[in-house]
Design a protein around this motif. Structure first.
Motif, PDB file in Angstrom:
ATOM      1  N   LYS A  19       5.593   8.681   5.726  1.00 58.60           N
ATOM      2  CA  LYS A  19       5.860   8.263   7.103  1.00 58.60           C
ATOM      3  C   LYS A  19       5.546   9.381   8.090  1.00 58.60           C
ATOM      4  N   ARG A  20       5.914  10.592   7.710  1.00 65.74           N
ATOM      5  CA  ARG A  20       5.775  11.707   8.642  1.00 65.74           C
ATOM      6  C   ARG A  20       4.448  12.453   8.539  1.00 65.74           C
ATOM      7  N   LEU A  21       3.819  12.439   7.361  1.00 64.59           N
ATOM      8  CA  LEU A  21       2.615  13.238   7.165  1.00 64.59           C
ATOM      9  C   LEU A  21       1.352  12.422   6.935  1.00 64.59           C
ATOM     10  N   GLY A  22       1.488  11.146   6.558  1.00 63.19           N
ATOM     11  CA  GLY A  22       0.343  10.373   6.093  1.00 63.19           C
ATOM     12  C   GLY A  22       0.185  10.580   4.595  1.00 63.19           C
ATOM     13  N   GLU A  23      -0.497   9.645   3.929  1.00 63.31           N
ATOM     14  CA  GLU A  23      -0.564   9.661   2.463  1.00 63.31           C
ATOM     15  C   GLU A  23      -1.219  10.910   1.893  1.00 63.31           C
ATOM     16  N   ALA A  24      -2.379  11.280   2.423  1.00 62.80           N
ATOM     17  CA  ALA A  24      -3.117  12.401   1.833  1.00 62.80           C
ATOM     18  C   ALA A  24      -2.324  13.706   1.925  1.00 62.80           C
ATOM     19  N   LYS A  25      -1.810  14.019   3.116  1.00 65.70           N
ATOM     20  CA  LYS A  25      -1.060  15.253   3.305  1.00 65.70           C
ATOM     21  C   LYS A  25       0.249  15.223   2.520  1.00 65.70           C
ATOM     22  N   ASP A  29      16.928   9.676  11.997  1.00 64.63           N
ATOM     23  CA  ASP A  29      16.014   9.427  13.120  1.00 64.63           C
ATOM     24  C   ASP A  29      15.440  10.727  13.673  1.00 64.63           C
ATOM     25  N   PHE A  30      16.277  11.755  13.743  1.00 66.23           N
ATOM     26  CA  PHE A  30      15.861  13.064  14.235  1.00 66.23           C
ATOM     27  C   PHE A  30      16.212  14.121  13.196  1.00 66.23           C
ATOM     28  N   VAL A  31      15.292  15.058  12.968  1.00 64.31           N
ATOM     29  CA  VAL A  31      15.574  16.202  12.099  1.00 64.31           C
ATOM     30  C   VAL A  31      15.464  17.460  12.959  1.00 64.31           C
ATOM     31  N   VAL A  32      16.598  18.142  13.121  1.00 66.26           N
ATOM     32  CA  VAL A  32      16.653  19.389  13.884  1.00 66.26           C
ATOM     33  C   VAL A  32      16.904  20.518  12.899  1.00 66.26           C
ATOM     34  N   LEU A  73       3.888  20.540  11.176  1.00 69.72           N
ATOM     35  CA  LEU A  73       3.424  19.403  10.370  1.00 69.72           C
ATOM     36  C   LEU A  73       4.038  18.081  10.813  1.00 69.72           C
ATOM     37  N   GLY A  74       5.222  18.148  11.429  1.00 67.32           N
ATOM     38  CA  GLY A  74       5.912  16.932  11.836  1.00 67.32           C
ATOM     39  C   GLY A  74       7.048  16.530  10.917  1.00 67.32           C
TER      40      GLY A  74
END
Length: 257
Positions: free
Chosen positions: A149-155, A118-121, A174-175
């Motif tokens: 999920k985190r970047l979107g398909e293209a990225k 759920d969280f990445v630290v 980037l997230g």
């Protein structure tokens, strides 16, 4: 020696990858132990928070290169890939709040595993890489799913194709990483856990499970697609060249075959 350490603190369970001599690279033994441990933690009703971390100088360098050199990755290929799928699915759908506390290297399968939380630290010195492409393979462990999920398909597609190593700061921008911590990382994690234990966790977990149940069919589809594609890639000339170049510590000469 166990390849996975578990510290049960009641409401908090700490799962520690424990092959420090191999930068916590995941071999068949560790994968089997991870599957078993995650199943046990999932059923532990007292536990509310799960922290995943690595022992030694890294979170995880990914899949064990010695395992990759074997024809069937140290076991039946489908069974090993199904175990990997089971591990990330258990972590993604875990009925606890999960935190991946990463440091050193988080690469390949290790990064896929971390992103299932759920969280990445991340410690500010962490290096992250979805670097399968460098040995002619594709991400597995749901890497396509979690990156999208985190970047979107293209990225996500571009990052997978580049396979470059990111600093913790770049990954945060980037997230891919939710927050950064310095050498007081354990203190930062403890503060986050303390806040969670005072939050309405039941409501939080209901929200988590709504998203998890909605996305689970997609994750399972991606895992199956990854397994089939990875089987094909392991037979490719580019993969054989990539592994040979890695062992010989040189730049690979890919042919697209």
């Amino acid at each position: 020696m166990s390849t996975v350490n578990v510290l049960d603190q009641g409401s908090v369970v700490v799962l520690e990858l424990n092959r420090p001599e191999a930068l916590n690279a995941m071999n068949v033994e560790m994968l089997g132990e991870l599957e078993r441990v995650l199943d046990e933690v999932s059923k532990n009703e007292k536990a509310k928070v799960l922290i995943v971390r690595g022992n030694g100088n890294a979170f995880s360098a990914g899949g064990d290169i010695k395992m990759m050199l074997q024809d069937n990755v140290g076991g039946d290929f489908d069974q090993v890939m199904d175990t990997i799928g089971s591990i990330v699915t258990k972590l993604y759908t875990m009925p606890k709040v999960t935190i991946s506390a990463i440091h050193g290297a988080a690469a390949g399968l290790g990064l896929s595993f971390a992103l299932a939380s759920d969280f990445v630290v991340a410690h500010t010195s962490t290096k992250l890489a979805m670097n399968f492409i460098k040995i002619g393979l594709i991400p597995d462990g749901g890497g396509h799913f979690f990156m999208e999920k985190r970047l979107g398909e293209a990225k996500a597609k571009q990052m997978i194709w580049e396979g470059r190593t990111l600093s913790a700061e770049e990954a945060h921008e980037l997230g891919l990483v939710d927050s950064l911590a310095d050498d007081r990382m354990e203190e930062e994690i403890s503060k986050r856990v303390a806040a969670l234990l005072q939050a309405p966790l039941q409501a939080m977990l209901e929200t988590k499970m709504i998203y998890a149940k909605q996305s689970l069919p997609r994750l399972e589809q991606v895992l199956e697609l990854e397994k089939n594609a990875q089987r094909r890639m392991r037979q490719s000339e580019d993969h054989k060249e990539g592994i040979k170049a890695f062992v010989e510590k040189r730049k690979p000469q890919f042919s697209g075959k």
